[in-house]
Write an enzyme that holds these catalytic residues in place. Structure first.
Site, PDB file in Angstrom:
ATOM      1  N   HIS A 216      -6.786  -5.837   2.466  1.00 14.40           N
ATOM      2  CA  HIS A 216      -5.638  -5.256   3.168  1.00 14.40           C
ATOM      3  C   HIS A 216      -5.054  -6.310   4.111  1.00 14.40           C
ATOM      4  CE1 HIS A 216      -6.675  -0.869   2.423  1.00 14.40           C
ATOM      5  NE2 HIS A 216      -7.870  -1.405   2.232  1.00 14.40           N
TER       6      HIS A 216
ATOM      7  N   GLU B 107     -12.488   3.051  -0.943  1.00 16.44           N
ATOM      8  CA  GLU B 107     -12.144   4.221  -1.767  1.00 16.44           C
ATOM      9  C   GLU B 107     -11.761   3.844  -3.182  1.00 16.44           C
ATOM     10  OE1 GLU B 107      -9.348   6.564   0.433  1.00 16.44           O
ATOM     11  OE2 GLU B 107     -10.888   7.218   1.856  1.00 16.44           O
ATOM     12  N   VAL B 108     -11.175   2.678  -3.353  1.00 17.16           N
ATOM     13  CA  VAL B 108     -10.822   2.215  -4.700  1.00 17.16           C
ATOM     14  C   VAL B 108     -11.796   1.096  -5.068  1.00 17.16           C
ATOM     15  CG1 VAL B 108      -9.054   1.152  -6.136  1.00 17.16           C
ATOM     16  CG2 VAL B 108      -8.392   2.830  -4.397  1.00 17.16           C
TER      17      VAL B 108
ATOM     18  N   ASP C 169       0.847  -1.185   0.000  1.00 17.09           N
ATOM     19  CA  ASP C 169       0.000   0.000   0.000  1.00 17.09           C
ATOM     20  C   ASP C 169       0.893   1.249   0.000  1.00 17.09           C
ATOM     21  OD1 ASP C 169      -3.216   0.533   1.039  1.00 17.09           O
ATOM     22  OD2 ASP C 169      -1.804   2.205   1.049  1.00 17.09           O
TER      23      ASP C 169
ATOM     24  N   HIS D 175     -10.088  -5.352  -3.044  1.00 18.68           N
ATOM     25  CA  HIS D 175      -8.739  -5.500  -2.482  1.00 18.68           C
ATOM     26  C   HIS D 175      -8.828  -5.895  -1.022  1.00 18.68           C
ATOM     27  CE1 HIS D 175     -10.009  -1.282  -2.215  1.00 18.68           C
ATOM     28  NE2 HIS D 175      -9.345  -1.211  -1.083  1.00 18.68           N
TER      29      HIS D 175
END
Ligand code: 5GP
Ligand code: ZN
Length: 111
Positions: free
Chosen positions: A98, A91-92, A29, A96
């Site tokens: 993390h 946000e994206v 990240d 994904h």
């Protein structure tokens, strides 16, 4: 498609790759929230976990998260976070996972 993680997957935007195969990419990240912070993404565009239907791909993502955590030496523990859609803080808009660790983490949902 104007998707930043599709571009990272295609190599059009640089990222610090940690692990990759034809289905999954893991990279660091750019704004780490802990000493170790990876993002695990599918190479195909899936908007969020809400859209995930492919059982095998889900297993590949989860397995890649575990593998990169082991390779990074996060043996004392780590956390998997999947922010999903607007209320989940995503946000994206490309699925994904993390992988966060390298220190003792605080409460999961700080107020
Ligand atoms: P979200 O809030 O959607 O769960 O997390 C998006 C994550 O993507 C954030 O932690 C952010 O730092 C990371 N990120 C956004 N743009 C880029 C980028 O261009 N490169 C990398 N490596 N990470 C990014
Ligand atoms: Zn995408």
């Amino acid at each position: 498609m104007n998707c930043i993680f599709c571009k990272i997957s295609a190599g059009e935007i640089p990222a610090e790759h940690a692990l990759e195969d034809e289905h999954v990419l893991v990279f660091r990240d750019v704004r780490p929230q802990a000493p170790t912070h990876f993002l695990v993404i599918p190479r195909v565009h899936v908007a969020s976990l809400h859209e995930l239907e492919d059982v095998e791909l889900g297993g590949r993502l989860l397995t890649a998260a575990a593998r990169v955590a082991r390779e990074a030496g996060l043996d004392e523990g780590w956390r998997l976070i999947v922010n999903t859609r607007e209320h989940g803080g995503q946000e994206v808009d490309h699925l994904h996972l993390h992988v966060v660790g390298g220190k003792r983490l605080g409460p999961m949902l700080p107020s």
